[in-house]
Scaffold this motif. Structure first.
Motif: not given
Lengths: 623, 412
Positions: B264-291
């Motif tokens: 549901e969260a992905e169909l809605i287009g949810l991102t950020g901590p609310s999406l990660r609270a649904c079990g989706v480990k998606e964070d733009l920082r993970a692909y940022d070399e600063m992090y």
């Protein structure tokens, strides 16, 4: 006796002039004034008519003694005001209606003045049958009217059995000075409880009250159920006052009060809420009557007497206030053509100030707002129940505590439901619906009269106690002069003075009132707003939403269901008692179908066998 | 799963801004193929539950309008709660009161002026918006940003995340009448704003970003001060959080309130901590070399409690990041002077405290020719509208606060 005869004449004239509806209702109004005079005359001096001997042991007579005078006085106030109300209101209904109305009034009058069982049951049946016809005056109300008739006939049959028992015991059908056994008391109690709408015999009352024309609703809810209370008081004087009866009355009364108040709180219908309020009020009346009987059997004469005057005050409060409430909401319903609480918002602006004030006064009275008469009734009820610690029997004490808890809950719930009714109808925001212009002079007049009665009898309640013969509960204390202090016992247990309470509160209120009036000109009136912008029609908090939280918390009791059908959403709440009757009806249909297919299937031998079995069964039953 | 975050038309073709597996990209396509495309059309006026197609009706149903000026809602906006009393059956969120047209005002303005406007979209996401905008412009004009600038921006982004998450958790505690916890958290919130001021000269990290640069280089002393303060916040917050998680009253109010599953969260287009609270480990920082050492916090249940726990986890992660980055920071004495004159088209994004912010810009002679802004609050509000159905009025603050959305962010 002359007042009784005059009353008969005017009711008869009312029947004869039915084609001139206004004249007929005027006859009913005048006819209703004479019972009041008869009650005043009979309050301290009993009188009876000549005895008409039908045949040996079957002596017919009418008259008024102190007991019937009190009930007659209370009932006649309702009869008079309802008849006055009907002069205008009745024009919305058929020309047959005045016949039924006058006849039903006559029937009730006969019940209250009957000195023998035959006259009593004649009046009872006349009142029942013509009330049935009055309910039928409202279109599409056959089911509700039939249900009323069914319960009415259960009541009549029970009463016939009771009176048969009375006859066997006394070889007379006199209801004054006779002696009745437990069968008589039990059957008569069932009969009267059915008429009062006591749980679980209350289901008829809801449909009938809500579907009937509003003058008939007032008529059914107040004076007709009063007949039941009168009947109980009468049969208790015949059958003695057994402790078991008192205990059962407290339990049934307490539960009925609670159930009625609980269902009223969830009611959506404009007249369903007052109908359930009747179940609640009659429950309290039965409980205090039971308390009086238990106290009497425990030789607690003072408490018994206090509980009895409590019953009478509750009865008076219910009779006048409920008549007023039904008349006022009836006027609003008729003018707006709506029958839900939500759709009758803004009575003050849409229909008129008098019906709005009438709804408000009756709602406040049922919510025990001092000094209105309902406040006194509820205060006395609690005071009487608090004194149940005096009962020597643990069973009696527990029963009273049980009833007390239920009644206290009922009082709270009653205030909740009355806030809903008055808040949405009398004081609610006008939803802009145009009210139909209907002649309403006599409607408003009768509402003013009853409103004044509800207010003034509360304020001058000590005089009412004295008039009813309970002056021993009046005193003076703490600067309150005699007789303005009502005491609940001797020695003093609890005291209240509605008169002085009003004077004190009123005086304190004068200062803010003066301040308000001074500032009134500067008050800027604007549309109601919420969150910075004006409320739209679909944004008003609805009456069902008001009670949803309670329905949700008590969802098991209410059998509450949140229904989804397609994109429709709604909440379903049931009085689960009706499920029992639905089951009974279904079982009857199944048995009837089975019998029709087996015994009455066209085979002559099986049909003859069935007839013979039924005949033998009936023979033994009657024997 | 591809998530539609935005759509714009260019040369008659529809271009979609999508996010998948922590990457944001643009491709041609048809937005109407996505469940949440209706949000992109209506977001200036209202946001609703995109997963429910039916219009609820019934005689007893009314619109319990909460807003636009109501205690409990910090901004001008309306929650239309359709109910028959207590039970929330459907929600429509009116964003129009906060519509200022900032994205439209960017058009034809100078890129530096447009940068200021991007900060004004949502004050508490100021650094996220300005970073995403700057990155879009930098991509468009092919401006190379130094590592120092990227690191300073990342610190600012994490400082913003810390104070936003502290605020959200404090609001949740307030809603549950955990006044002691809420007051302590508000104290930490204030501490974090003071830390922001030391770092950037602005409590809300405004006027920090510039195209290809930052406007303030904190001194060594200031960075040390920031690091010490962050350490102090970490110590206090860890104790508060530990205590709060042992409070049954608090946890019960959040647990299983407004549950959302990953699909549901992905169909809605949810991102950020609310999406990660649904079990989706998606964070733009993970692909940022600063992090390089970022650990993505996530949870499984998708309820208000999970959202709170993810935010708390992110506070710890951000605090750790800020301290470590400051410790490792070795700022060069010289800064670049980026050339911000030219034309081009670019996309920039960043992981704001509440999800992905994306800017697509077209620049012509250093002026914005066209801009499209995708904000996480639009999708967060739709998630509120979906997950709140069936809950009761008293759950309302727990639901709304747990998503950490802003009307200003949604309406721009």
């Amino acid at each position: 006796m002359i007042y009784i005869y005059f009353s008969f004449i005017f009711f008869a004239l009312g029947v004869l002039t039915t084609f001139y509806r206004k004249v007929s209702y005027i006859m009913a109004t005048i006819g209703s004034a004479f019972p009041f005079l008869a009650a005043v005359a009979g309050m301290h001096t009993s009188f009876t008519s000549n005895v008409f001997v039908l045949f040996n042991g079957f002596n017919l007579s009418v008259g008024v003694d102190h007991t019937s005078a009190i009930f007659l006085l209370i009932a006649s106030i309702s009869w008079f005001t309802i008849s006055l109300y009907s002069i205008d209101y009745g024009m919305n209904y058929s020309k047959k209606m005045p016949v039924f109305f006058n006849a039903a009034l006559f029937g009730m009058f006969l019940v209250l003045i009957a000195r023998d069982a035959l006259t009593f049951i004649s009046g009872w049946e006349i009142a029942t049958v013509f009330s049935y016809l009055l309910i039928m005056e409202h279109k599409h109300s056959f089911k509700e009217a039939f249900e009323f008739l069914a319960f009415g006939e259960i009541s009549t049959v029970s009463l016939l059995v009771a009176f048969a028992s009375l006859y066997l015991e006394n070889h007379s059908l006199a209801i004054v000075g006779s002696h009745g056994n437990w069968i008589f008391l039990l059957m008569a109690t069932i009969a009267f409880m059915a008429k009062m709408g006591i749980y679980p015999l209350h289901t008829w009352l809801i449909g009938a009250h809500s579907r009937a024309p509003s003058n008939v609703s007032a008529f059914l809810s107040a004076p007709l159920t009063l007949m039941g209370v009168y009947g109980l008081v009468r049969v208790l004087s015949i059958a003695g006052q057994p402790e078991w009866w008192g205990v059962l009355a407290m339990i049934f009364g307490g539960f009925s009060a609670f159930w009625g108040a609980l269902q009223a709180a969830a009611a959506k219908g404009l007249k369903i809420l007052p109908a359930y309020s009747t179940v609640e009020n009659n429950g309290m009346i039965l409980a205090t009557l039971g308390l009086s009987v238990v106290a009497y059997s425990a030789n607690l004469a003072v408490l018994s007497s206090f509980a009895m005057i409590t019953t009478l005050i509750l009865l008076f409060a219910h009779n006048t206030t409920k008549s007023l409430l039904f008349m006022a909401v009836g006027q609003a319903k008729e003018a707006l053509g709506e029958d839900t609480i939500d759709n009758v918002r803004g009575v003050w602006t849409a229909v008129g100030k008098i019906p709005a004030i009438s709804i408000l006064i009756s709602g406040l009275s049922f919510s025990a707002f001092p000094p209105l008469i309902g406040f006194l009734g509820e205060w006395m009820t609690l005071e009487a129940l608090f004194q149940s610690y005096k009962f020597p029997s643990i069973l009696d004490r527990l029963s009273a505590v049980f009833a007390g808890i239920l009644i206290a809950l009922a009082m709270g719930l009653a205030a909740f439901s009355m806030v809903k009714l008055t808040g949405y109808t009398a004081l609610g925001y006008d939803h802009g619906k145009k009210a139909r212009t209907i002649p309403s002079f006599t409607m408003r007049l009768s509402e003013i009269i009853l409103s004044l009665i509800v207010v003034l009898t509360g304020f001058f309640s000590p005089y009412m106690l004295k008039y009813f013969g309970y002056g021993t509960f009046l005193s003076g204390l703490f600067g309150v002069p005699k007789p303005f202090l009502i005491v609940s016992s001797h020695p003093v247990f609890g005291v209240v003075s509605p008169t002085f309470l009003t004077i004190v509160i009123g005086t304190l209120f004068l200062f803010p009132l003066a301040f308000y009036l001074q500032k009134l000109r500067k008050v800027k009136r604007v549309s109601a707003w919420n969150g910075g912008i004006a409320l739209k029609e679909k944004e008003y908090f609805t009456a069902p939403a008001y009670s949803f939280t309670l329905e949700y918390i008590m969802r098991k009791v209410y059998s509450m269901k949140e229904i989804k059908v397609g994109n429709k959403r709604y909440v379903s709440v049931k009085d689960v008692t009706t499920l029992f009757y639905s089951g009974l009806k279904r079982a009857t249909e199944i048995v009837a179908k089975f019998l029709s297919l087996t015994l009455m299937n066209g085979h002559i031998y099986s049909y003859v066998l069935y007839t013979m079995i039924m005949f033998i069964l009936l023979f033994f039953l009657i024997k | 799963m591809k998530k539609l975050l935005g759509a714009y038309r260019q040369n008659g073709e529809e271009h979609l801004i999508l996010q998948e597996n922590g990457k944001v990209f643009v491709q041609e396509g048809n937005a109407s193929e996505f469940e949440n495309s209706v949000l992109l059309e209506s977001r200036n006026e209202y946001v609703k539950d995109v997963l429910s197609k039916e219009e609820i009706s019934g005689n007893d149903i009314f619109d319990f309008r909460y807003g636009p000026v109501t205690s409990g809602i910090g901004e001008a906006g309306i929650f239309h709660l359709y109910t028959y009393g207590e039970r929330i059956l459907s929600v429509k969120i009116d964003t129009s009161y906060k519509r200022r047209g900032l994205d439209e005002r960017m058009i034809n303005s100078d890129i530096n002026d447009a940068l200021k406007l991007s900060e004004e979209i949502c004050g508490n996401f100021a650094i996220s918006h300005s970073t995403a905008f700057s990155r879009a412009v930098e991509n468009a004009l092919k401006i190379k940003v130094t590592r120092d600038v990227e690191l300073l921006r990342s610190i600012a982004l994490e400082l913003e995340r810390i104070y936003n998450h502290l605020y959200v958790i404090s609001r949740l505690a307030q809603a549950a009448s955990q006044q002691v916890l809420a007051s302590h958290l508000m104290g930490l919130f204030e501490d974090s704003l003071v830390t922001n001021k030391i770092f950037s000269d602005s409590r809300y990290l405004m006027n920090f970003n510039a195209i290809g640069d930052v406007l303030k280089i904190p001194s060594r002393k200031e960075l040390k001060d920031v690091s010490d303060r962050v350490k102090k916040i970490e110590n206090i917050f860890s104790k508060l959080y530990e205590n709060s998680m042992s409070s049954g009253n608090y946890i019960d109010r959040l647990h299983l309130t407004a549950t959302l599953d990953a699909k549901e969260a992905e169909l809605i287009g949810l991102t950020g901590p609310s999406l990660r609270a649904c079990g989706v480990k998606e964070d733009l920082r993970a692909y940022d070399e600063m992090y390089p050492e970022i650990e993505i916090t996530s949870d499984e249940e998708g309820d208000s409690l999970s959202r709170m726990e993810v935010r708390a986890g992110e506070i710890f992660e951000s605090l750790k990041f800020v301290r470590k980055t400051i410790d490792d920071l070795n700022l060069a004495d010289e800064t670049t002077s980026p050339n911000s004159i030219g034309s081009g088209e670019g996309i920039g994004w960043c992981e704001s405290p509440s999800g992905t912010i994306v800017y697509h810009v077209e620049i012509e002679n250093s002026k914005i020719k066209d801009v499209y802004v995708s904000t996480p609050s639009v999708f967060g509000m739709s998630a509120i509208a979906h997950s709140i159905v069936g809950n009761i009025f008293t759950d309302f603050p727990f639901v709304v606060e747990s998503f950490g959305v802003n009307f200003s962010d949604a309406a721009r």
